[in-house]
Design a protein around this motif. Structure first.
Motif, PDB file in Angstrom:
ATOM      1  N   ASP A 120       0.844  -1.185   0.000  1.00  0.00           N
ATOM      2  CA  ASP A 120       0.000   0.000   0.000  1.00  0.00           C
ATOM      3  C   ASP A 120       0.888   1.247   0.000  1.00  0.00           C
ATOM      4  OD1 ASP A 120      -2.034   1.816   0.170  1.00  0.00           O
ATOM      5  OD2 ASP A 120      -2.452   1.481   2.305  1.00  0.00           O
ATOM      6  N   MET A 121       1.015   1.872  -1.168  1.00  0.00           N
ATOM      7  CA  MET A 121       1.802   3.094  -1.295  1.00  0.00           C
ATOM      8  C   MET A 121       1.222   3.888  -2.458  1.00  0.00           C
ATOM      9  SD  MET A 121       5.321   1.228  -2.693  1.00  0.00           S
ATOM     10  CE  MET A 121       6.299   2.709  -2.731  1.00  0.00           C
ATOM     11  N   PRO A 122       1.489   5.187  -2.547  1.00  0.00           N
ATOM     12  CA  PRO A 122       0.925   5.989  -3.639  1.00  0.00           C
ATOM     13  C   PRO A 122       1.181   5.357  -5.008  1.00  0.00           C
ATOM     14  CG  PRO A 122       1.982   7.409  -2.045  1.00  0.00           C
ATOM     15  CD  PRO A 122       2.302   5.998  -1.621  1.00  0.00           C
ATOM     16  N   ALA A 123       0.153   5.365  -5.848  1.00  0.00           N
ATOM     17  CA  ALA A 123       0.219   4.637  -7.121  1.00  0.00           C
ATOM     18  C   ALA A 123       1.365   5.114  -8.003  1.00  0.00           C
ATOM     19  CB  ALA A 123      -1.109   4.776  -7.871  1.00  0.00           C
ATOM     20  N   GLN A 124       1.564   6.434  -8.073  1.00  0.00           N
ATOM     21  CA  GLN A 124       2.622   6.954  -8.928  1.00  0.00           C
ATOM     22  C   GLN A 124       3.994   6.526  -8.421  1.00  0.00           C
ATOM     23  OE1 GLN A 124       2.509  11.186  -9.605  1.00  0.00           O
ATOM     24  NE2 GLN A 124       4.379  11.186 -10.826  1.00  0.00           N
ATOM     25  N   LEU A 125       4.190   6.590  -7.102  1.00  0.00           N
ATOM     26  CA  LEU A 125       5.466   6.170  -6.526  1.00  0.00           C
ATOM     27  C   LEU A 125       5.682   4.678  -6.740  1.00  0.00           C
ATOM     28  CD1 LEU A 125       8.000   6.748  -4.863  1.00  0.00           C
ATOM     29  CD2 LEU A 125       6.625   6.379  -2.784  1.00  0.00           C
ATOM     30  N   LYS A 126       4.614   3.890  -6.571  1.00  0.00           N
ATOM     31  CA  LYS A 126       4.744   2.447  -6.787  1.00  0.00           C
ATOM     32  C   LYS A 126       5.148   2.149  -8.226  1.00  0.00           C
ATOM     33  CE  LYS A 126       1.764  -0.584  -5.099  1.00  0.00           C
ATOM     34  NZ  LYS A 126       0.579  -1.493  -4.941  1.00  0.00           N
ATOM     35  N   ASN A 127       4.498   2.810  -9.174  1.00  0.00           N
ATOM     36  CA  ASN A 127       4.846   2.576 -10.577  1.00  0.00           C
ATOM     37  C   ASN A 127       6.271   3.005 -10.892  1.00  0.00           C
ATOM     38  OD1 ASN A 127       2.462   1.363 -11.372  1.00  0.00           O
ATOM     39  ND2 ASN A 127       1.484   3.289 -11.976  1.00  0.00           N
ATOM     40  N   THR A 128       6.732   4.072 -10.246  1.00  0.00           N
ATOM     41  CA  THR A 128       8.122   4.497 -10.430  1.00  0.00           C
ATOM     42  C   THR A 128       9.081   3.434  -9.930  1.00  0.00           C
ATOM     43  OG1 THR A 128       7.583   6.854 -10.275  1.00  0.00           O
ATOM     44  CG2 THR A 128       9.849   6.220  -9.791  1.00  0.00           C
ATOM     45  N   ARG A 129       8.824   2.916  -8.739  1.00  0.00           N
ATOM     46  CA  ARG A 129       9.724   1.896  -8.178  1.00  0.00           C
ATOM     47  C   ARG A 129       9.664   0.605  -9.000  1.00  0.00           C
ATOM     48  NH1 ARG A 129      11.647   5.803  -6.745  1.00  0.00           N
ATOM     49  NH2 ARG A 129      11.617   6.681  -4.623  1.00  0.00           N
ATOM     50  N   LEU A 133      12.732  -1.269 -11.107  1.00  0.00           N
ATOM     51  CA  LEU A 133      13.033  -2.695 -11.037  1.00  0.00           C
ATOM     52  C   LEU A 133      13.002  -3.342 -12.423  1.00  0.00           C
ATOM     53  CD1 LEU A 133      10.928  -3.523  -7.867  1.00  0.00           C
ATOM     54  CD2 LEU A 133      13.422  -3.699  -8.025  1.00  0.00           C
ATOM     55  N   ARG A 134      12.021  -2.972 -13.226  1.00  0.00           N
ATOM     56  CA  ARG A 134      11.927  -3.555 -14.564  1.00  0.00           C
ATOM     57  C   ARG A 134      13.030  -3.012 -15.479  1.00  0.00           C
ATOM     58  NH1 ARG A 134       5.737  -4.466 -16.488  1.00  0.00           N
ATOM     59  NH2 ARG A 134       6.913  -5.608 -18.076  1.00  0.00           N
ATOM     60  N   PHE A 135      13.425  -1.763 -15.282  1.00  0.00           N
ATOM     61  CA  PHE A 135      14.580  -1.215 -15.999  1.00  0.00           C
ATOM     62  C   PHE A 135      15.835  -2.021 -15.665  1.00  0.00           C
ATOM     63  CE2 PHE A 135      18.389   1.419 -15.491  1.00  0.00           C
ATOM     64  CZ  PHE A 135      18.562   1.921 -16.774  1.00  0.00           C
ATOM     65  N   LEU A 136      16.059  -2.264 -14.398  1.00  0.00           N
ATOM     66  CA  LEU A 136      17.252  -3.003 -13.973  1.00  0.00           C
ATOM     67  C   LEU A 136      17.203  -4.442 -14.467  1.00  0.00           C
ATOM     68  CD1 LEU A 136      17.470  -1.562 -10.364  1.00  0.00           C
ATOM     69  CD2 LEU A 136      19.127  -1.151 -12.203  1.00  0.00           C
ATOM     70  N   ARG A 137      16.050  -5.101 -14.287  1.00  0.00           N
ATOM     71  CA  ARG A 137      15.928  -6.490 -14.741  1.00  0.00           C
ATOM     72  C   ARG A 137      16.190  -6.588 -16.237  1.00  0.00           C
ATOM     73  NH1 ARG A 137      10.379  -9.834 -13.859  1.00  0.00           N
ATOM     74  NH2 ARG A 137       9.641  -8.374 -15.472  1.00  0.00           N
ATOM     75  N   ALA A 138      15.644  -5.649 -17.006  1.00  0.00           N
ATOM     76  CA  ALA A 138      15.871  -5.655 -18.453  1.00  0.00           C
ATOM     77  C   ALA A 138      17.346  -5.545 -18.776  1.00  0.00           C
ATOM     78  CB  ALA A 138      15.098  -4.509 -19.102  1.00  0.00           C
ATOM     79  N   ASN A 139      18.041  -4.664 -18.085  1.00  0.00           N
ATOM     80  CA  ASN A 139      19.469  -4.501 -18.342  1.00  0.00           C
ATOM     81  C   ASN A 139      20.266  -5.739 -17.951  1.00  0.00           C
ATOM     82  OD1 ASN A 139      20.516  -1.651 -19.309  1.00  0.00           O
ATOM     83  ND2 ASN A 139      18.666  -1.282 -18.100  1.00  0.00           N
ATOM     84  N   ASP A 180       9.752  -4.874 -20.469  1.00  0.00           N
ATOM     85  CA  ASP A 180      10.219  -4.241 -19.227  1.00  0.00           C
ATOM     86  C   ASP A 180      10.615  -2.784 -19.474  1.00  0.00           C
ATOM     87  OD1 ASP A 180       9.806  -6.317 -17.480  1.00  0.00           O
ATOM     88  OD2 ASP A 180      11.903  -6.946 -17.367  1.00  0.00           O
ATOM     89  N   LEU A 181      11.354  -2.542 -20.538  1.00  0.00           N
ATOM     90  CA  LEU A 181      11.824  -1.182 -20.807  1.00  0.00           C
ATOM     91  C   LEU A 181      10.691  -0.275 -21.278  1.00  0.00           C
ATOM     92  CD1 LEU A 181      15.317  -1.878 -22.386  1.00  0.00           C
ATOM     93  CD2 LEU A 181      14.822  -0.894 -20.138  1.00  0.00           C
ATOM     94  N   ASP A 182       9.724  -0.814 -21.996  1.00  0.00           N
ATOM     95  CA  ASP A 182       8.549  -0.015 -22.363  1.00  0.00           C
ATOM     96  C   ASP A 182       7.838   0.483 -21.107  1.00  0.00           C
ATOM     97  OD1 ASP A 182       8.801  -0.068 -25.128  1.00  0.00           O
ATOM     98  OD2 ASP A 182       7.514  -1.829 -25.375  1.00  0.00           O
ATOM     99  N   PHE A 183       7.693  -0.398 -20.132  1.00  0.00           N
ATOM    100  CA  PHE A 183       7.065   0.003 -18.865  1.00  0.00           C
ATOM    101  C   PHE A 183       7.906   1.074 -18.185  1.00  0.00           C
ATOM    102  CE2 PHE A 183       6.163  -0.111 -14.372  1.00  0.00           C
ATOM    103  CZ  PHE A 183       4.786  -0.276 -14.303  1.00  0.00           C
ATOM    104  N   TRP A 201      14.716   8.726 -19.575  1.00  0.00           N
ATOM    105  CA  TRP A 201      15.741   8.893 -20.610  1.00  0.00           C
ATOM    106  C   TRP A 201      16.765   7.767 -20.542  1.00  0.00           C
ATOM    107  CZ3 TRP A 201      13.182  11.823 -23.485  1.00  0.00           C
ATOM    108  CH2 TRP A 201      12.432  12.873 -22.971  1.00  0.00           C
ATOM    109  N   ALA A 202      17.097   7.324 -19.351  1.00  0.00           N
ATOM    110  CA  ALA A 202      17.978   6.153 -19.222  1.00  0.00           C
ATOM    111  C   ALA A 202      17.313   4.927 -19.827  1.00  0.00           C
ATOM    112  CB  ALA A 202      18.319   5.907 -17.753  1.00  0.00           C
ATOM    113  N   ALA A 203      15.982   4.799 -19.592  1.00  0.00           N
ATOM    114  CA  ALA A 203      15.245   3.666 -20.164  1.00  0.00           C
ATOM    115  C   ALA A 203      15.192   3.764 -21.688  1.00  0.00           C
ATOM    116  CB  ALA A 203      13.840   3.613 -19.582  1.00  0.00           C
ATOM    117  N   ARG A 204      15.013   4.969 -22.220  1.00  0.00           N
ATOM    118  CA  ARG A 204      15.006   5.137 -23.673  1.00  0.00           C
ATOM    119  C   ARG A 204      16.374   4.803 -24.275  1.00  0.00           C
ATOM    120  NH1 ARG A 204      10.810   8.743 -22.301  1.00  0.00           N
ATOM    121  NH2 ARG A 204       9.254   9.065 -23.948  1.00  0.00           N
TER     122      ARG A 204
END
Length: 547
Positions: A120-129, A133-139, A180-183, A201-204
């Motif tokens: 249970d945490m703010p939706a925007q913050l949760k999606n950022t975190r 994680l998905r950025f890192l996993r993709a890399n 993962d990177l699209d997300f 931008w790092a994800a792009r």
């Protein structure tokens, strides 16, 4: 985000030290319940970043498998990886360590992702975190698929030992990485107040590299180059980052306006600066044996030389040094006395004072008269050895605790805008648009031009650095990537992606040329992984050519 790793390293040190293979419980004794609170998610995300240090800058094995090629040959390392020796097989540490560390990283990401969904945490913050994680996993997956080819693709945490696994097709691996990177692109912020956290931008930039690599793989699709170009151009057009006017300044601290994403290091003990084997070791790998030369002794400023990466003659001759500043700003060729005294140099006695030139590397063979006249040692190209060569200055780290300390503190750059320009150029050229591609090449080359107090000289040099669209081909792009990016942990991937590995190693790396074979475009799967799967090699086959 200099401290982003620090808060979690102490409590998750078992992650970092674990050497178990994919099927086992790599999370050790950390309970899933730890991640089911907002603070647990925060710490879990920070822990997931820390594994970047297991690939970039920490282990010599990952440095060996990425930097050796046409730019660098073996100095005083083991020679196994550079030489394509039969000893580089499925039992070699250089095969096992990258595999083990990246799957440990992926499992940590998966564990935190699973728990974060129910927190249970703010939706925007949760999606950022979750985006981080998905950025890192993709890399992490991206590093693995480029290195080993078809790989296992776990998307949920490994919670108990298992003897079932399979290698997924490269196309499926890329599909997962792209998802993962699209997300991440959609959910990460444009900027961050904690330096080092991933942004959109790092994800792009990552996604552009992924499409570029995919276009050179068996999973290629017709739109890959266009997508890579679009993403790279978006990063450039964002104006969040900029090309620094002085090439050398990019590498002073690893934190500047050109850096899009980097592997974070810190002097504090809990972050690995003096303990824990988590410092940046790159300053060791590229060092030359200066400390045995007349007038020199080992010190902090000049580093502790392991002599692993010796620039090839091809690398040293790749620059037009009359107008291109990048050789002098990438390689240290002049060394100053830190051990004054009398020395015999070229048959004469020289009284060397503190700060005098002690020795230099030249790019030509001097006459004996030049040697006799010089009050210092001249090392010509024919006199370079496995321990004596121009040293990459990109990784020099003068902020260590003492001259024998191996743990460097300087961040290691993973993505920077200079590479973004080259991604755009390569993707556009390969997509049949050399006229558009040449703009990005020339912007980078003009930045590299030698400047002068005379504006007309600077302008002339910048003009001379420009090339035409007709000069662009994949060899030119590879040469330009070498001039710009050498020693930045990506060359082997570049050569494989462009289908130039065998050709260029045979041409420019004399140690490796006799041994390299077609199958060396992949690294061997660790035998310990194969042995732990039911069915062994029939269920989890080795890459061709390896035992």
């Amino acid at each position: 985000m200099k401290k982003i790793y620090t808060a979690i390293i102490g409590s998750l040190v078992l992650f970092a030290s674990c050497k178990k293979i994919l099927e086992e419980d790599v999370r050790s004794q950390i309970s899933d319940l730890y991640y089911t609170t907002p603070s647990g998610v925060e710490y879990g995300v920070k822990a997931s970043y820390s594994y970047m240090r297991r690939w970039y800058g920490n282990l010599q094995e990952t440095a060996w498998i990425t930097n050796f090629g046409d730019e660098y040959t073996d100095g005083n390392a083991s020679g196994v990886v550079n030489d394509y020796s039969v000893a580089f097989n499925s039992f070699a540490t250089a095969s096992i360590a990258p595999w083990s560390n990246m799957y440990t990283a992926i499992n940590t990401c998966n564990s935190v992702l699973k728990a974060a969904e129910g927190v249970d945490m703010p939706a925007q913050l949760k999606n950022t975190r979750i985006g981080e994680l998905r950025f890192l996993r993709a890399n992490y997956f991206f590093l693995l698929v480029q290195t080993y080819g078809p790989i296992s693709l776990p998307l949920t945490p490994t919670e108990s030992a298992s003897s079932v696994a399979k290698r997924e097709p490269i196309a499926d691996v890329y599909k997962t990485i792209i998802a993962d990177l699209d997300f991440a692109v959609a959910n990460l912020p444009q900027t961050t107040t904690e330096y080092g956290r991933a942004t959109t931008w790092a994800a792009r930039h990552s996604l552009a590299k992924v499409y570029l690599a995919k276009a050179g793989s068996t999973a290629k699709e017709a739109t890959d180059y266009a997508k890579a170009a679009t993403l790279a151009k978006e990063v450039i057009a964002s104006n969040v980052y900029k090309l620094l006017p002085d090439f050398a300044s990019i590498f002073l601290h690893g934190k500047n306006e050109e850096v899009i994403f980097s592997s974070q290091f810190d002097a504090e003990p809990l972050a690995g600066g003096s303990t824990g084997n988590l410092g940046n070791y790159s300053h060791l790998f590229f060092g030359t044996g200066y400390d045995v030369m007349p007038g020199m002794l080992r010190d902090i400023a000049n580093g502790r030389p392991y002599n692993h990466f010796r620039p090839t003659p091809f690398m040293q001759g790749l620059y037009n040094k009359t107008i291109d500043s990048r050789f002098s700003k990438s390689f240290k060729t002049v060394w100053y006395c830190n051990r004054p005294g009398n020395y015999t140099i070229s048959g004469k006695t020289v009284n060397m004072k503190l700060g005098d030139i002690a020795f230099i590397f030249t790019d030509y063979e001097p006459t004996q008269a030049e040697r006799n006249a010089a009050p210092y040692t001249i090392v010509s190209p024919s006199q370079q050895t496995t321990t004596r060569f121009p040293q990459s200055s990109k990784h020099i780290d003068a902020n260590r605790l003492d001259f024998n300390n191996v743990n460097g503190n300087k961040d290691l750059i993973i993505h920077r805008l200079g590479e973004t320009y080259l991604i755009a150029a390569e993707a556009l050229m390969m997509d049949g648009k050399p006229g558009e591609a040449v703009f990005y090449v020339n912007e980078l080359r003009k930045r590299a031009a030698i400047t002068s107090t005379d504006p007309s000289v600077t302008a002339a040099n910048r003009l001379a650095m420009e090339v035409t669209a007709g000069q662009l081909n994949i060899d030119f792009i590879l040469d330009e990537r070498a001039r710009e990016l050498n020693g930045e942990y990506m060359r082997w991937f570049d050569l494989v992606r462009t289908g130039k590995l065998l050709e260029r190693v045979k041409l420019y790396n004399t140690r490796a040329a006799p041994n390299i074979k077609d199958y060396h475009v992949l690294r061997p799967i660790p035998q310990i992984q194969i042995d732990r799967v039911i069915g062994g090699a029939s269920a989890y086959p080795q890459n061709p050519g390896y035992n």
